[in-house]
Design a protein around this motif. Structure first.
Motif, PDB file in Angstrom:
ATOM      1  N   VAL A 121       0.787  -1.139  -0.083  1.00  0.00           N
ATOM      2  CA  VAL A 121       0.137   0.045   0.079  1.00  0.00           C
ATOM      3  C   VAL A 121       0.897   1.120   0.056  1.00  0.00           C
ATOM      4  CG1 VAL A 121      -1.710   1.520   1.365  1.00  0.00           C
ATOM      5  CG2 VAL A 121      -1.924  -1.092   1.152  1.00  0.00           C
ATOM      6  N   ARG A 122       2.131   1.244   0.856  1.00  0.00           N
ATOM      7  CA  ARG A 122       2.713   2.416   0.884  1.00  0.00           C
ATOM      8  C   ARG A 122       3.677   2.486  -0.460  1.00  0.00           C
ATOM      9  NH1 ARG A 122       5.464   5.749   4.738  1.00  0.00           N
ATOM     10  NH2 ARG A 122       3.861   5.453   6.091  1.00  0.00           N
ATOM     11  N   PHE A 123       4.023   1.391  -0.893  1.00  0.00           N
ATOM     12  CA  PHE A 123       4.933   1.533  -2.011  1.00  0.00           C
ATOM     13  C   PHE A 123       4.151   0.542  -3.302  1.00  0.00           C
ATOM     14  CE2 PHE A 123       7.234   1.571   1.691  1.00  0.00           C
ATOM     15  CZ  PHE A 123       8.205   2.555   1.738  1.00  0.00           C
ATOM     16  N   PRO A 124       3.498   0.979  -4.085  1.00  0.00           N
ATOM     17  CA  PRO A 124       2.702   0.338  -5.161  1.00  0.00           C
ATOM     18  C   PRO A 124       3.571  -0.319  -6.029  1.00  0.00           C
ATOM     19  CG  PRO A 124       1.438   2.670  -4.382  1.00  0.00           C
ATOM     20  CD  PRO A 124       2.895   2.455  -3.944  1.00  0.00           C
ATOM     21  N   PHE A 125       4.556   0.172  -6.052  1.00  0.00           N
ATOM     22  CA  PHE A 125       5.542  -0.203  -7.238  1.00  0.00           C
ATOM     23  C   PHE A 125       6.299  -1.517  -6.765  1.00  0.00           C
ATOM     24  CE2 PHE A 125       7.470   3.328  -4.994  1.00  0.00           C
ATOM     25  CZ  PHE A 125       8.866   2.702  -4.438  1.00  0.00           C
ATOM     26  N   ALA A 126       6.453  -1.590  -5.659  1.00  0.00           N
ATOM     27  CA  ALA A 126       7.173  -2.764  -5.054  1.00  0.00           C
ATOM     28  C   ALA A 126       6.693  -4.148  -5.475  1.00  0.00           C
ATOM     29  CB  ALA A 126       7.062  -2.639  -3.428  1.00  0.00           C
ATOM     30  N   ARG A 127       7.547  -4.967  -5.676  1.00  0.00           N
ATOM     31  CA  ARG A 127       7.169  -6.252  -6.469  1.00  0.00           C
ATOM     32  C   ARG A 127       7.814  -7.456  -5.728  1.00  0.00           C
ATOM     33  NH1 ARG A 127       8.578  -7.360 -12.527  1.00  0.00           N
ATOM     34  NH2 ARG A 127       8.690  -9.625 -12.769  1.00  0.00           N
ATOM     35  N   GLU A 128       6.802  -8.376  -5.455  1.00  0.00           N
ATOM     36  CA  GLU A 128       7.313  -9.631  -4.681  1.00  0.00           C
ATOM     37  C   GLU A 128       8.115 -10.499  -5.901  1.00  0.00           C
ATOM     38  OE1 GLU A 128       4.432 -12.153  -2.544  1.00  0.00           O
ATOM     39  OE2 GLU A 128       2.926 -10.805  -3.525  1.00  0.00           O
ATOM     40  N   ILE A 129       9.037 -11.181  -5.275  1.00  0.00           N
ATOM     41  CA  ILE A 129      10.149 -11.981  -5.826  1.00  0.00           C
ATOM     42  C   ILE A 129       9.748 -13.205  -5.810  1.00  0.00           C
ATOM     43  CG2 ILE A 129      12.484 -12.452  -6.447  1.00  0.00           C
ATOM     44  CD1 ILE A 129      13.202  -9.568  -5.962  1.00  0.00           C
ATOM     45  N   LYS A 130       8.984 -13.964  -6.552  1.00  0.00           N
ATOM     46  CA  LYS A 130       8.665 -15.241  -6.456  1.00  0.00           C
ATOM     47  C   LYS A 130       8.930 -16.187  -7.552  1.00  0.00           C
ATOM     48  CE  LYS A 130       4.319 -14.611  -5.438  1.00  0.00           C
ATOM     49  NZ  LYS A 130       3.009 -14.777  -4.812  1.00  0.00           N
ATOM     50  N   THR A 131       8.666 -15.872  -8.819  1.00  0.00           N
ATOM     51  CA  THR A 131       8.801 -16.562 -10.025  1.00  0.00           C
ATOM     52  C   THR A 131       9.961 -16.623 -10.693  1.00  0.00           C
ATOM     53  OG1 THR A 131       7.895 -14.745 -11.548  1.00  0.00           O
ATOM     54  CG2 THR A 131       6.305 -16.243 -10.346  1.00  0.00           C
ATOM     55  N   ALA A 132      10.310 -17.318 -11.805  1.00  0.00           N
ATOM     56  CA  ALA A 132      11.532 -17.095 -12.421  1.00  0.00           C
ATOM     57  C   ALA A 132      11.544 -15.783 -13.262  1.00  0.00           C
ATOM     58  CB  ALA A 132      11.634 -18.150 -13.706  1.00  0.00           C
ATOM     59  N   ALA A 133      10.365 -15.309 -13.653  1.00  0.00           N
ATOM     60  CA  ALA A 133      10.312 -14.010 -14.356  1.00  0.00           C
ATOM     61  C   ALA A 133      10.652 -12.789 -13.524  1.00  0.00           C
ATOM     62  CB  ALA A 133       9.096 -13.833 -14.910  1.00  0.00           C
ATOM     63  N   ASP A 134      10.172 -13.049 -12.300  1.00  0.00           N
ATOM     64  CA  ASP A 134      10.506 -12.084 -11.327  1.00  0.00           C
ATOM     65  C   ASP A 134      12.064 -12.165 -10.849  1.00  0.00           C
ATOM     66  OD1 ASP A 134       7.866 -11.498 -10.494  1.00  0.00           O
ATOM     67  OD2 ASP A 134       7.808 -12.971  -9.179  1.00  0.00           O
ATOM     68  N   ILE A 135      12.836 -12.871 -10.976  1.00  0.00           N
ATOM     69  CA  ILE A 135      14.131 -13.368 -10.459  1.00  0.00           C
ATOM     70  C   ILE A 135      15.018 -12.655 -11.579  1.00  0.00           C
ATOM     71  CG2 ILE A 135      16.086 -14.825 -10.345  1.00  0.00           C
ATOM     72  CD1 ILE A 135      14.238 -16.672  -8.793  1.00  0.00           C
ATOM     73  N   ARG A 136      14.438 -13.007 -12.946  1.00  0.00           N
ATOM     74  CA  ARG A 136      15.097 -12.541 -14.148  1.00  0.00           C
ATOM     75  C   ARG A 136      15.072 -10.856 -14.067  1.00  0.00           C
ATOM     76  NH1 ARG A 136      12.771 -15.186 -17.303  1.00  0.00           N
ATOM     77  NH2 ARG A 136      10.905 -13.888 -17.912  1.00  0.00           N
ATOM     78  N   LEU A 167      10.317  -7.548  -2.956  1.00  0.00           N
ATOM     79  CA  LEU A 167       9.833  -8.034  -1.622  1.00  0.00           C
ATOM     80  C   LEU A 167       9.993  -9.464  -1.676  1.00  0.00           C
ATOM     81  CD1 LEU A 167       6.629  -5.795  -1.613  1.00  0.00           C
ATOM     82  CD2 LEU A 167       8.590  -5.324  -0.716  1.00  0.00           C
ATOM     83  N   ILE A 168      10.597 -10.147  -0.603  1.00  0.00           N
ATOM     84  CA  ILE A 168      10.885 -11.349  -0.509  1.00  0.00           C
ATOM     85  C   ILE A 168      10.715 -11.874   1.106  1.00  0.00           C
ATOM     86  CG2 ILE A 168      13.173 -11.241   0.112  1.00  0.00           C
ATOM     87  CD1 ILE A 168      13.722 -13.271  -2.304  1.00  0.00           C
ATOM     88  N   HIS A 169      10.243 -13.151   1.083  1.00  0.00           N
ATOM     89  CA  HIS A 169       9.813 -13.920   2.274  1.00  0.00           C
ATOM     90  C   HIS A 169      11.079 -14.931   2.525  1.00  0.00           C
ATOM     91  CE1 HIS A 169       8.515 -16.170   5.536  1.00  0.00           C
ATOM     92  NE2 HIS A 169       7.421 -15.267   5.752  1.00  0.00           N
ATOM     93  N   PRO A 170      11.587 -14.924   3.533  1.00  0.00           N
ATOM     94  CA  PRO A 170      12.713 -15.578   3.860  1.00  0.00           C
ATOM     95  C   PRO A 170      12.600 -16.986   3.827  1.00  0.00           C
ATOM     96  CG  PRO A 170      12.885 -14.217   5.732  1.00  0.00           C
ATOM     97  CD  PRO A 170      11.543 -13.955   4.865  1.00  0.00           C
ATOM     98  N   ALA A 171      11.454 -17.386   4.275  1.00  0.00           N
ATOM     99  CA  ALA A 171      10.893 -19.233   3.987  1.00  0.00           C
ATOM    100  C   ALA A 171      11.011 -19.488   2.579  1.00  0.00           C
ATOM    101  CB  ALA A 171       9.778 -19.456   5.037  1.00  0.00           C
ATOM    102  N   ALA A 172      10.463 -18.444   1.845  1.00  0.00           N
ATOM    103  CA  ALA A 172      10.189 -18.975   0.440  1.00  0.00           C
ATOM    104  C   ALA A 172      11.572 -18.687  -0.514  1.00  0.00           C
ATOM    105  CB  ALA A 172       9.172 -17.915  -0.199  1.00  0.00           C
ATOM    106  N   ALA A 173      12.340 -17.874  -0.075  1.00  0.00           N
ATOM    107  CA  ALA A 173      13.691 -17.686  -0.972  1.00  0.00           C
ATOM    108  C   ALA A 173      14.938 -17.958  -0.257  1.00  0.00           C
ATOM    109  CB  ALA A 173      13.621 -16.418  -1.253  1.00  0.00           C
ATOM    110  N   GLY A 174      14.842 -18.781   0.862  1.00  0.00           N
ATOM    111  CA  GLY A 174      16.270 -19.044   1.520  1.00  0.00           C
ATOM    112  C   GLY A 174      17.302 -19.694   0.686  1.00  0.00           C
ATOM    113  N   HIS A 175      17.063 -20.788  -0.229  1.00  0.00           N
ATOM    114  CA  HIS A 175      18.133 -21.477  -0.810  1.00  0.00           C
ATOM    115  C   HIS A 175      17.887 -21.592  -2.311  1.00  0.00           C
ATOM    116  CE1 HIS A 175      18.969 -23.322   3.166  1.00  0.00           C
ATOM    117  NE2 HIS A 175      17.519 -23.696   3.302  1.00  0.00           N
TER     118      HIS A 175
END
Length: 448
Positions: free
Chosen positions: A336-351, A362-370
């Motif tokens: 809400v505060r940063f509408p341009f922020a983007r979650e990094i979850k998919t291969a496209a996001d990583i690229r 934006l990244i969750h430690p449990a989803a992107a730890g390894h």
């Protein structure tokens, strides 16, 4: 691509080849995959391995290991199959009878239950051995069932004791079948530990007996090596910064009341904590700026961390920042505060991140730890909300702080002063001291 191994990589490869059970503690970015695959190639060529099973986190199983096999010229000829996805897809992968079968750790129970007496893997590689630290987990119990039929096993991790030395028993029980630390957890506890925090007869935690750490290290030393990236690779400079925010008077009163009474009324809703664990979780939520009610609603409390995040983002002067969040309401309020922020979850996001197309990831430690390489997209991490897990904390930081990073890595922790945030950061630091002592004790000696 031609493989030109560092001396430490050759050492680790030889160690795997010459030990029927080995624990390899490597920092992120040191090439544990190619080290292990090179050893596997030699073992198969020399008739010392026939079929190899690699157990890994899902995303690492799907992409990292297959990519490594395809990447290096010297691994040409190794066949592999990835047993993830639907049951039909996993069965089809097993039927290929490839040199290497790669499976995600969530499907270990399925594989072993299905195999029965037809277990066909003589070599097993456990990528992220720390995921087998719980002796109560089904994956541990099932792997233990087939361990006597495995002639060679390799455990890989950079975080062998993220919650303390108690983690080691299950990890080494799988590797050496109890030869070094004993066959039973109760005996391990009695030999090396004494009760620490307890309530009458209920023991919540244990602490090592005097001299126990050194005795444990001596027991496992013959089958274990550790390597730190900074000792063998050119690592970027690292800076850490604690950014403190002060809650306003109203938020402080609400926080203090919940902490003292374990119940508080907030905006017409009653927030209660039934035990210490729930209380800790609720207090961390409040430190971040919001809290869940019993029916799942989110009640905002303050915006202090959002304000601090905005200041840090602006001070980055256009350089991308990677923001670690913990609770779902952290994520929604940041968006809400940063509408341009983007979650990094998919291969496209990583690229897109690595190509510089995301200014606030934006990244969750449990989803992107390894297994994720994000160092090309930025060099700044902001911890909006912390985790008690040293493993997740270190693994997420290692997404940017690794070989190939060309800039100084800056890690910011946004901490609400006088709250549970400070306690979590201290706890992570204490866990790190224990793990560092272990890694130093089994450090590889390349000159020997």
């Amino acid at each position: 691509m031609q493989y030109k191994p560092y001396e430490y990589q050759e050492y680790a490869t030889r160690f795997i080849q010459t030990h029927e059970a080995s624990a390899i503690f490597l920092d992120c970015g040191m090439g544990k995959s190619v080290i292990t695959l090179t050893a596997i190639k030699h073992l198969i060529a020399n008739g010392k391995a026939r079929r190899v099973l690699i157990i890994a986190p899902l995303r690492v199983a799907q992409t990292t290991w297959p990519d490594e096999i395809r990447k290096w010229d010297h691994l040409n000829g190794l066949t592999f199959a990835v047993a993830v996805g639907t049951c039909e897809q996993r069965i089809a992968a097993l039927r290929q009878k490839a040199d290497i079968t790669i499976i995600n750790r969530e499907n270990v129970e399925w594989l072993i239950a299905r195999s029965g007496q037809k277990w066909c893997f003589d070599t097993v590689v456990v990528d992220e051995l720390s995921s087998f630290k719980s002796y109560q987990a089904k994956r541990f119990k099932y792997l233990l069932k087939v361990r006597p039929f495995v002639s060679r096993i390799v455990g890989l991790t950079g975080t062998p004791a993220s919650n303390g030395l108690m983690d080691l028993w299950a990890e080494f029980r799988v590797l050496d079948m109890g030869e070094r630390l004993g066959r039973y957890i109760t005996r391990y506890r009695e030999t090396y530990f004494t009760p620490d925090k307890r309530n009458a007869q209920v023991v919540f935690s244990y602490k090592p007996l005097p001299g126990a750490e050194e005795r444990i290290y001596e027991k496992i030393g013959d089958m274990t090596i550790s390597m730190k990236a900074k000792e063998y690779l050119k690592m970027p400079e690292l800076m850490q910064n604690n950014v403190y925010v002060k809650l306003d008077a109203k938020a402080e009163r609400v926080y203090a009341e919940l902490k003292d009474e374990m119940v508080v009324e907030l905006k017409g809703a009653e927030i209660d904590a039934v035990n210490a664990a729930v209380l800790s979780n609720k207090l961390l939520q409040m430190s971040n700026g919001a809290i869940y009610t019993g029916d799942g609603r989110v009640l905002p409390i303050h915006d202090k961390k959002l304000d601090a995040l905005e200041d840090l983002f602006e001070s980055a002067n256009g350089k991308p920042v990677l923001v670690a969040h913990w609770f779902k309401h952290d994520l929604s309020r940041i968006k809400v505060r940063f509408p341009f922020a983007r979650e990094i979850k998919t291969a496209a996001d990583i690229r897109d991140w690595n190509n510089g197309g995301i200014t606030m990831g934006l990244i969750h430690p449990a989803a992107a730890g390894h297994g994720l390489n994000l160092q090309q997209g930025g060099s700044t991490i902001i911890w909006f909300g912390l985790t008690w897990s040293l493993e997740l904390y270190q693994q997420l930081n290692a997404r940017l702080y690794r070989q190939g990073q060309k800039e100084t890595v800056v890690i910011h922790h946004i901490l609400a002063k006088g709250t549970m945030d400070e306690r979590v950061l201290r706890a992570v630091g204490e866990k790190d001291k224990t793990q560092t002592a272990l890694i130093d004790a089994v450090r590889a000696e390349l000159g020997r």
